[in-house]
Scaffold this active site. Sequence first.
Site, PDB file in Angstrom:
ATOM      1  N   GLY A  46      -3.537   2.180  -4.090  1.00 23.79           N
ATOM      2  CA  GLY A  46      -3.223   1.820  -3.192  1.00 23.79           C
ATOM      3  C   GLY A  46      -2.421   0.599  -2.815  1.00 23.79           C
ATOM      4  CD  GLU A 101      -8.962  -0.942  -1.295  1.00 26.37           C
ATOM      5  OE1 GLU A 101      -7.790  -0.482  -1.875  1.00 26.37           O
ATOM      6  OE2 GLU A 101      -9.927  -0.612  -0.647  1.00 26.37           O
ATOM      7  CG  ASP A 102      -4.965   0.675  -0.166  1.00 24.96           C
ATOM      8  OD1 ASP A 102      -5.682   0.578   0.392  1.00 24.96           O
ATOM      9  OD2 ASP A 102      -4.913   2.329  -0.187  1.00 24.96           O
ATOM     10  CG  ASP A 105     -11.634   4.479   6.900  1.00 25.14           C
ATOM     11  OD1 ASP A 105     -11.696   4.650   7.567  1.00 25.14           O
ATOM     12  OD2 ASP A 105     -10.269   5.346   6.933  1.00 25.14           O
ATOM     13  N   GLY A 107     -15.509   1.348   4.624  1.00 26.87           N
ATOM     14  CA  GLY A 107     -15.561   0.023   4.185  1.00 26.87           C
ATOM     15  C   GLY A 107     -16.738   0.004   2.505  1.00 26.87           C
ATOM     16  CB  THR A 109     -13.918   1.933  -1.339  1.00 25.68           C
ATOM     17  OG1 THR A 109     -13.747   3.361  -0.555  1.00 25.68           O
ATOM     18  CG2 THR A 109     -13.185   1.751  -2.457  1.00 25.68           C
ATOM     19  CE  LYS A 133      -7.138   4.462   9.127  1.00 27.88           C
ATOM     20  NZ  LYS A 133      -7.113   5.209   8.657  1.00 27.88           N
ATOM     21  CG  ASP A 161      -2.951   8.773  -1.688  1.00 27.35           C
ATOM     22  OD1 ASP A 161      -3.415   7.475  -0.976  1.00 27.35           O
ATOM     23  OD2 ASP A 161      -3.362   9.576  -1.915  1.00 27.35           O
ATOM     24  NE  ARG A 167      -0.394   6.302  -4.796  1.00 27.76           N
ATOM     25  CZ  ARG A 167      -1.823   6.665  -4.356  1.00 27.76           C
ATOM     26  NH1 ARG A 167      -2.199   5.250  -3.274  1.00 27.76           N
ATOM     27  NH2 ARG A 167      -3.162   6.890  -5.312  1.00 27.76           N
TER      28      ARG A 167
HETATM   29  P1  IMP Z   1     -13.094   3.636   2.445  1.00 29.86           P
HETATM   30  O1  IMP Z   1     -13.674   3.551   1.343  1.00 29.86           O
HETATM   31  O2  IMP Z   1     -13.802   4.424   3.890  1.00 29.86           O
HETATM   32  O3  IMP Z   1     -13.007   2.238   3.561  1.00 29.86           O
HETATM   33  O4  IMP Z   1     -11.904   4.105   2.049  1.00 29.86           O
HETATM   34  C1  IMP Z   1     -10.583   3.269   1.325  1.00 29.86           C
HETATM   35  C2  IMP Z   1      -9.721   3.852   0.588  1.00 29.86           C
HETATM   36  O5  IMP Z   1      -9.334   4.918   1.444  1.00 29.86           O
HETATM   37  C3  IMP Z   1      -8.734   3.011   1.046  1.00 29.86           C
HETATM   38  O6  IMP Z   1      -8.657   2.135  -0.515  1.00 29.86           O
HETATM   39  C4  IMP Z   1      -7.376   4.176   0.948  1.00 29.86           C
HETATM   40  O7  IMP Z   1      -7.624   4.296  -0.369  1.00 29.86           O
HETATM   41  C5  IMP Z   1      -8.311   5.449   1.556  1.00 29.86           C
HETATM   42  N1  IMP Z   1      -7.365   4.853   3.020  1.00 29.86           N
HETATM   43  C6  IMP Z   1      -8.110   5.036   3.862  1.00 29.86           C
HETATM   44  N2  IMP Z   1      -7.296   5.460   5.134  1.00 29.86           N
HETATM   45  C7  IMP Z   1      -6.265   5.589   4.341  1.00 29.86           C
HETATM   46  C8  IMP Z   1      -5.196   6.261   5.310  1.00 29.86           C
HETATM   47  O8  IMP Z   1      -5.669   6.296   6.327  1.00 29.86           O
HETATM   48  N3  IMP Z   1      -4.612   6.674   4.375  1.00 29.86           N
HETATM   49  C9  IMP Z   1      -4.508   6.512   3.200  1.00 29.86           C
HETATM   50  N4  IMP Z   1      -5.240   6.244   2.157  1.00 29.86           N
HETATM   51  C10 IMP Z   1      -6.481   5.600   3.389  1.00 29.86           C
HETATM   52 MG    MG Z   2      -7.519   2.073  -2.366  1.00 28.90          MG
END
Ligand code: IMP
Ligand code: MG
Length: 182
Positions: A46, A101-102, A105, A107, A109, A133, A161, A167
């Site tokens: 991402g 990081e992209d 969400d 958190g 990851t 987010k 994506d 992407r």
């Molecule tokens: P987390 O572990 O929930 O913070 O997820 C992080 C990863 O989920 C990001 O690095 C993205 O690759 C993916 N992700 C989270 N939200 C979105 C979104 O709205 N669109 C696309 N990918 C997302």
């Molecule tokens: Mg990502």
Amino acid sequence: MEQDYRVEKILYTQEFIENKIKEVAQWINETYKDSKDLALVGLLKGSILFLAQLIKSVKVDHTIDFIVASSYYGASKSTGTIKIVTDLAHDIKGKDVLIIEDIVDSGITIVKVIEYLKTKQPTSIRVASLLNKSAKRKVEFTPDKIGIEVPDLFLIGYGLDYQEKFRNLPYIGILKKEFIKD
Ligand code: IMP
Ligand code: MG
């Protein structure tokens, strides 16, 4: 701007995004002005567009490396565990690490990646995320630098994506419902 027919709405244009990225670069230039060894670590896939655009405005000397962590979109549910699919190519011991990081969400990851990278003994470790987010945060975490604070919507484009596609869109938007299959 030409809009892909599957896109419902453009939330952030390329110009808007790239101005925000310049602000992130300025933050890097200021934060790391005295750093001897800055390593930018992109979280694939991402972060590719963000990183590529970002470094055009980064004036501090740095190296670039990548890490691939398994995404929970591949699994049925978020388990709170991630897998390092591809590790860094270079040692980060004694370096200032900035993770690129992209989007943050839940958190999960990023927190796990930080935990893992800390075992490699960098001098410092920070996170710059293009998007934040915070609505769906499951663990306590705030990126050190955020490009854009985003609403609780599933976003695509500028590296983000949907099922590995979109992407390439130079803007960030949301998909039309008819193109979202579960
Ligand atoms: P987390 O572990 O929930 O913070 O997820 C992080 C990863 O989920 C990001 O690095 C993205 O690759 C993916 N992700 C989270 N939200 C979105 C979104 O709205 N669109 C696309 N990918 C997302
Ligand atoms: Mg990502």
